[in-house]
Design an enzyme around this catalytic site. Structure first.
Site, PDB file in Angstrom:
ATOM      1  N   SER A   8      32.438  43.824  29.900  1.00  0.00           N
ATOM      2  CA  SER A   8      31.909  45.186  29.886  1.00  0.00           C
ATOM      3  C   SER A   8      30.547  45.179  29.210  1.00  0.00           C
ATOM      4  O   SER A   8      30.440  44.868  28.021  1.00  0.00           O
ATOM      5  CB  SER A   8      32.853  46.119  29.126  1.00  0.00           C
ATOM      6  OG  SER A   8      32.161  47.317  28.835  1.00  0.00           O
ATOM      7  N   HIS A  33      31.632  44.768  34.456  1.00  0.00           N
ATOM      8  CA  HIS A  33      32.203  46.100  34.243  1.00  0.00           C
ATOM      9  C   HIS A  33      31.136  47.025  33.652  1.00  0.00           C
ATOM     10  O   HIS A  33      30.491  46.692  32.661  1.00  0.00           O
ATOM     11  CB  HIS A  33      33.403  45.972  33.302  1.00  0.00           C
ATOM     12  CG  HIS A  33      34.213  47.219  33.153  1.00  0.00           C
ATOM     13  ND1 HIS A  33      35.141  47.620  34.094  1.00  0.00           N
ATOM     14  CD2 HIS A  33      34.249  48.156  32.173  1.00  0.00           C
ATOM     15  CE1 HIS A  33      35.714  48.747  33.686  1.00  0.00           C
ATOM     16  NE2 HIS A  33      35.179  49.102  32.526  1.00  0.00           N
ATOM     17  N   ASP A  35      30.403  50.795  32.321  1.00  0.00           N
ATOM     18  CA  ASP A  35      31.061  52.002  31.796  1.00  0.00           C
ATOM     19  C   ASP A  35      30.126  53.196  31.767  1.00  0.00           C
ATOM     20  O   ASP A  35      29.187  53.234  30.970  1.00  0.00           O
ATOM     21  CB  ASP A  35      31.546  51.737  30.363  1.00  0.00           C
ATOM     22  CG  ASP A  35      32.769  50.854  30.327  1.00  0.00           C
ATOM     23  OD1 ASP A  35      33.754  51.182  31.016  1.00  0.00           O
ATOM     24  OD2 ASP A  35      32.741  49.834  29.614  1.00  0.00           O
ATOM     25  N   HIS A  66      33.080  51.962  36.199  1.00  0.00           N
ATOM     26  CA  HIS A  66      34.161  52.771  35.628  1.00  0.00           C
ATOM     27  C   HIS A  66      33.582  54.125  35.231  1.00  0.00           C
ATOM     28  O   HIS A  66      32.871  54.231  34.235  1.00  0.00           O
ATOM     29  CB  HIS A  66      34.716  52.000  34.410  1.00  0.00           C
ATOM     30  CG  HIS A  66      35.798  52.717  33.672  1.00  0.00           C
ATOM     31  ND1 HIS A  66      36.236  52.309  32.417  1.00  0.00           N
ATOM     32  CD2 HIS A  66      36.559  53.796  33.999  1.00  0.00           C
ATOM     33  CE1 HIS A  66      37.203  53.106  32.017  1.00  0.00           C
ATOM     34  NE2 HIS A  66      37.414  54.017  32.945  1.00  0.00           N
ATOM     35  N   MET A  68      33.740  57.414  33.620  1.00  0.00           N
ATOM     36  CA  MET A  68      34.432  58.279  32.648  1.00  0.00           C
ATOM     37  C   MET A  68      33.646  59.572  32.595  1.00  0.00           C
ATOM     38  O   MET A  68      32.995  59.905  31.600  1.00  0.00           O
ATOM     39  CB  MET A  68      34.494  57.578  31.280  1.00  0.00           C
ATOM     40  CG  MET A  68      35.505  56.441  31.276  1.00  0.00           C
ATOM     41  SD  MET A  68      35.285  55.341  29.877  1.00  0.00           S
ATOM     42  CE  MET A  68      34.019  54.262  30.541  1.00  0.00           C
ATOM     43  N   MET A 139      44.097  52.051  31.241  1.00  0.00           N
ATOM     44  CA  MET A 139      43.379  51.996  29.959  1.00  0.00           C
ATOM     45  C   MET A 139      44.331  51.547  28.849  1.00  0.00           C
ATOM     46  O   MET A 139      45.429  52.075  28.710  1.00  0.00           O
ATOM     47  CB  MET A 139      42.815  53.372  29.600  1.00  0.00           C
ATOM     48  CG  MET A 139      41.670  53.854  30.482  1.00  0.00           C
ATOM     49  SD  MET A 139      40.265  52.734  30.592  1.00  0.00           S
ATOM     50  CE  MET A 139      39.740  52.611  28.889  1.00  0.00           C
TER      51      MET A 139
HETATM   52  C1  DX5 Z   1      36.103  52.067  26.832  1.00  0.00           C
HETATM   53  C2  DX5 Z   1      35.504  51.298  27.970  1.00  0.00           C
HETATM   54  C3  DX5 Z   1      35.702  49.841  27.898  1.00  0.00           C
HETATM   55  C4  DX5 Z   1      35.084  49.158  26.705  1.00  0.00           C
HETATM   56  C5  DX5 Z   1      35.964  48.005  26.346  1.00  0.00           C
HETATM   57  O1  DX5 Z   1      36.029  53.420  27.108  1.00  0.00           O
HETATM   58  O2  DX5 Z   1      36.044  51.739  29.193  1.00  0.00           O
HETATM   59  O3  DX5 Z   1      35.303  49.186  29.091  1.00  0.00           O
HETATM   60  O4  DX5 Z   1      33.786  48.696  26.919  1.00  0.00           O
HETATM   61  O5  DX5 Z   1      35.503  47.430  25.163  1.00  0.00           O
HETATM   62  P1  DX5 Z   1      36.413  46.465  24.309  1.00  0.00           P
HETATM   63  O6  DX5 Z   1      36.767  45.283  25.161  1.00  0.00           O
HETATM   64  O7  DX5 Z   1      35.520  46.107  23.161  1.00  0.00           O
HETATM   65  O8  DX5 Z   1      37.629  47.231  23.885  1.00  0.00           O
HETATM   66 ZN    ZN Z   2      35.698  50.542  31.079  1.00  0.00          ZN
END
Ligand code: DX5
Ligand code: ZN
Length: 222
Positions: A8, A33, A35, A66, A68, A139
């Site tokens: 990510s 990935h 975000d 992704h 959000m 998640m």
């Molecule tokens: C959280 C994101 C994740 C995040 C994961 O809302 O969707 O993709 O970057 O980060 P780690 O692996 O550090 O938990």
């Molecule tokens: Zn994510």
């Protein structure tokens, strides 16, 4: 089935994003990935369309976007045009009708569609959409921030979704996101996840190539 790894870039160094992305490829990662946060669906704001366009020019990796964001149906086509290969929408972000419409729009753009569920949303919420999806994202933290602790109690949800996919013979990946590190990755693969998102664990790893290799070595229980 072998695990895929999706770093990510929320945990990348944005002063040298191009180099960090190149390193993801060099170290054998499978997806990148991406975000997107709007400050409404989640209490944080990250990056969006112009950054995705730049990243698309920088890499030929599979871009796993992704979203959000609230009512993603309004934006999915623009994310497809900006270079996403996979676009994930949250079932909590709109009505069932609009979620279905968003998935259809993504597919209409020739891209892979996916749905995601937050920790408090049950597995049943994604089942009506699976025939339209190439992936389901479970998640394993509350969305909004990197670096949070992995929620092991999400594993029964992963297993339930994997079982449903197997029973129905669907071509659908199961991704987990949040707190995935070496130890928790094994738990996820054992539960049936085959795409592992890793933000802080990947970008803080002393040897990211070894980290990717270790995750690739995990067998997914299907
Ligand atoms: C959280 C994101 C994740 C995040 C994961 O809302 O969707 O993709 O970057 O980060 P780690 O692996 O550090 O938990
Ligand atoms: Zn994510």
């Amino acid at each position: 089935m072998q695990c895929k790894v999706a770093p990510s870039i929320l945990s990348a160094n944005f002063n040298r994003l191009g180099q960090d992305i190149a390193r993801c490829r060099e170290t054998g990662a499978d997806y990148l990935h991406f975000d997107v946060m709007d400050g409404i669906f989640v209490p944080n704001i990250s990056f969006g369309l112009p950054v995705l366009e730049s990243v698309r020019k920088e890499t030929d990796m599979v871009l796993d976007v992704h979203l959000m964001i609230d009512r993603p149906v309004r934006y999915v086509e623009r994310f497809c045009q900006a270079g996403a290969d996979i676009v994930t929408v949250h079932v909590e972000a709109d009505t069932e009708e609009n979620t279905r419409k968003a998935l259809e729009l993504i597919r209409g753009c020739g891209k892979r569609a996916a749905v995601s569920v937050k920790p408090k949303t049950p597995a049943e919420a994604v089942l009506p959409f699976l025939e339209l999806c190439s992936m389901v994202l479970v998640m394993t933290v509350e969305p909004g921030f990197g670096g949070q602790s992995f929620m092991a109690d999400m594993m029964p949800k992963v297993t339930a979704i994997r079982r449903y996919i197997t029973e129905k013979g669907l071509d659908c990946e199961v991704e987990v996101d949040g707190g995935v590190a070496l130890d928790t990755a094994k738990t996820c693969a054992d539960a049936g996840a085959n795409v592992l998102v890793a933000g802080s664990a990947y970008f803080k790893a002393a040897e990211p190539a070894a980290f990717v290799k270790a995750l690739h070595g995990l067998a997914v229980r299907t």
